[in-house]
Design an enzyme around this catalytic site. Structure first.
Site, PDB file in Angstrom:
ATOM      1  N   ARG A  96      -9.156   5.289  -4.294  1.00 24.53           N
ATOM      2  CA  ARG A  96      -9.927   4.109  -3.878  1.00 24.53           C
ATOM      3  C   ARG A  96      -9.046   3.163  -3.053  1.00 24.53           C
ATOM      4  O   ARG A  96      -9.484   2.598  -2.044  1.00 24.53           O
ATOM      5  CB  ARG A  96     -10.530   3.393  -5.103  1.00 24.53           C
ATOM      6  N   GLY A 143       5.311 -12.673  -2.481  1.00 25.94           N
ATOM      7  CA  GLY A 143       4.207 -11.849  -2.965  1.00 25.94           C
ATOM      8  C   GLY A 143       2.956 -12.697  -3.139  1.00 25.94           C
ATOM      9  O   GLY A 143       2.089 -12.752  -2.257  1.00 25.94           O
ATOM     10  N   GLU A 374      -3.576  -7.496  -4.667  1.00 30.95           N
ATOM     11  CA  GLU A 374      -4.752  -8.228  -4.156  1.00 30.95           C
ATOM     12  C   GLU A 374      -4.952  -9.546  -4.879  1.00 30.95           C
ATOM     13  O   GLU A 374      -6.084  -9.967  -5.131  1.00 30.95           O
ATOM     14  CB  GLU A 374      -6.014  -7.373  -4.300  1.00 30.95           C
ATOM     15  N   THR A 376      -2.744 -11.460  -8.175  1.00 32.16           N
ATOM     16  CA  THR A 376      -2.613 -11.113  -9.596  1.00 32.16           C
ATOM     17  C   THR A 376      -3.733 -11.803 -10.386  1.00 32.16           C
ATOM     18  O   THR A 376      -4.379 -12.737  -9.907  1.00 32.16           O
ATOM     19  CB  THR A 376      -1.253 -11.578 -10.161  1.00 32.16           C
TER      20      THR A 376
END
Ligand code: TGC
Ligand code: FAD
Length: 395
Positions: A96, A143, A374, A376
């Protein structure tokens, strides 16, 4: 051989879907049963993405499926797109992920911020799987806070020169094209962030796979290094500008993840029910014991709530009304409940639950990445906190 998946649908969610949406779902469901599930355990153990499946996925129209037919895409609505993500992740989160990155993170930015020329040049080849893309936003030291990125793009008389590094990039080593986000002004100027289409065979570009992953093992994750990478003037996505551009792409991908996580949860629940009915201990199937029934009841409840959340979010998205915060709520909730379902299935299976021949442990390990990428779980909590209170925890 494992019996074919019959679906998990306690509230007749099927009746909320159109005939076309069900047909798309059933086609991908059958493909996953016949082609992905039989091979995924081995790929996972070996740590390889099943790249032989890419042409079939392209043939089924799974890349950028909610983008227009004019660019060679399937032109489906967002509910049908979500159902594709659900079925793919029922097979494996890594597969996916591959489709999410190709469609929502590599094709979508070209579609949303690219010139007509860029769209015509790249999108049909990406829909057909001839060109694979990746999305470079995260950096080693940035991040959760991509605004801090230090990858820079300097304009020259011939084009642009990019320098920097991107970390944890899905499809990074297999892609022919990277969407790289870089600052074009000073390092403090978040508004100067722009997206660039960088062919990965450009001199100075390199990708090295992250080794030693215990999660998403059937997916390639790489570090990208850009050292004096020269691209032409038309490499920049002309309509991109500011952090909002990559964040808009993330909203597309997070939407797909909300559906995908339901697929992983459904696979685990299905495995748990079947095991509970057949495993006999103390002279009874373990499914007859109240503790195991409580586990199954909890799983079914959370899956049903997550399914309803997805369908309504998809309808809102098709009406152009879904907000990024609503997408955050769904990503946060559905990945969290899927992780719980996978963990409880693993436990219900006893020792067998640690084997790769069952699905639960693989899904559980995968979902730990999905929980982190995407945005946390914590970041989505804070996005919702900001929506509720009007107060940002970030700035
Ligand atoms: P902030 O000031 O809040 O926002 C800047 C501008 O962007 C707008 N915005 C969004 N627009 C669309 N969608 C969203 N989700 C948006 N979030 C914010 C916002 O309205 C603002 O617009 P404007 O007009 O005022 O300029 O920015 P911030 O720096 O405070 O950051 C907010 C925060 C922390 C929520 C954001 O940085 C964030 O989401 N961080 C998480 C990073 C992340 O998710 N990285 C993912 C990398 S890609 C990946 O993981 C792929 S995995 C792939 C796979 O294998 O499936
Ligand atoms: P950090 O930001 O360092 O966070 C560490 C911890 O601190 C987390 O628990 C986090 O929730 C918490 N935290 C951070 N900020 C706050 C705060 N303000 N308040 C409270 N807690 C906070 N990125 C891409 O660009 N492209 C990709 O294709 C891609 N694919 C990925 C594939 C995998 C398998 C993985 C694991 C990651 C991928 N990523 C990708 C990167 C992913 O988006 C980042 O890992 C994620 O955004 C988190 O960043 P980080 O790992 O640096 O964690």
């Amino acid at each position: 051989m494992a019996p074919k998946f019959q679906g998990v649908d306690f509230y007749d969610v099927d009746s909320l879907l159109s005939e076309e949406e069900r047909a798309v779902r059933d086609t991908v469901r059958a493909w996953v049963d016949d082609n992905l599930i039989p091979v995924i355990g081995e790929h996972y153990l070996e740590g390889h993405f099943p790249k032989q499946l890419v042409p079939q996925m392209a043939e089924l129209g799974l890349f950028g499926a909610n983008l227009p037919e004019a660019y060679g895409c399937a032109g489906l609505n967002n509910v049908a797109y979500g159902l594709i993500m659900q079925e793919l992740e029922r097979g494996d989160s890594g597969v996916r992920s591959f489709a999410s990155v190709q469609g929502a993170l590599a094709m979508y930015p070209i579609y949303a911020f690219g010139s007509d020329e860029q769209k015509r040049r790249w999108l049909p080849k990406m829909a057909s799987g001839e060109v694979i893309g990746c999305f470079g936003l995260t950096e080693p030291d940035y991040g959760s806070n991509p605004a801090g990125m230090i990858t820079m793009a300097k304009e020259t008389k011939d084009g642009w020169v990019l320098n920097g590094a991107k970390m944890w990039i899905t499809n990074g080593s297999t892609a022919q094209l990277a969407i790289v986000w870089a600052k074009t002004g000073t390092v403090d100027d978040v508004n100067s962030i722009r997206g660039f289409i960088v062919p990965t065979n450009t001199k100075g570009f390199s990708a090295k796979d992250q080794k030693g992953k215990l999660s998403l093992r059937a997916s390639d994750t790489s570090e990208l290094v850009l050292q004096d990478v020269c691209v032409s003037k038309d490499a920049v996505l002309p309509e991109s500008g500011g952090l909002k551009s990559p964040l808009l792409c993330l909203t597309q991908a997070r939407y797909g993840i909300a559906w995908g996580a339901v697929g992983a949860a459904m696979a685990c629940y299905d495995e748990a029910v079947s095991y509970a009915k057949t495993r006999v201990m103390f002279g009874h199937p373990i499914g007859g014991f109240q503790l195991q029934q409580a586990r199954l009841a909890e799983m079914l409840t959370e899956i049903t709530k997550a399914q309803l959340l997805c369908v309504q979010l998809g309808r809102l998205k098709d009406q152009g009304k879904a907000t990024p915060q609503q997408v955050s709520l769904a990503k946060r909730n559905n990945v969290s409940i899927a992780t719980d379902v996978a963990r409880e299935t693993r436990r219900l299976l006893g020792a067998n639950g640690i084997l790769a021949e069952y699905q639960a442990m693989r899904h559980l390990a995968n979902l730990e990445s999905v929980y982190t990428y995407e945005g946390t779980h914590d970041i989505h909590t804070l996005i919702l906190g900001q929506e509720i209170t009007g107060l940002s925890a970030f700035n």
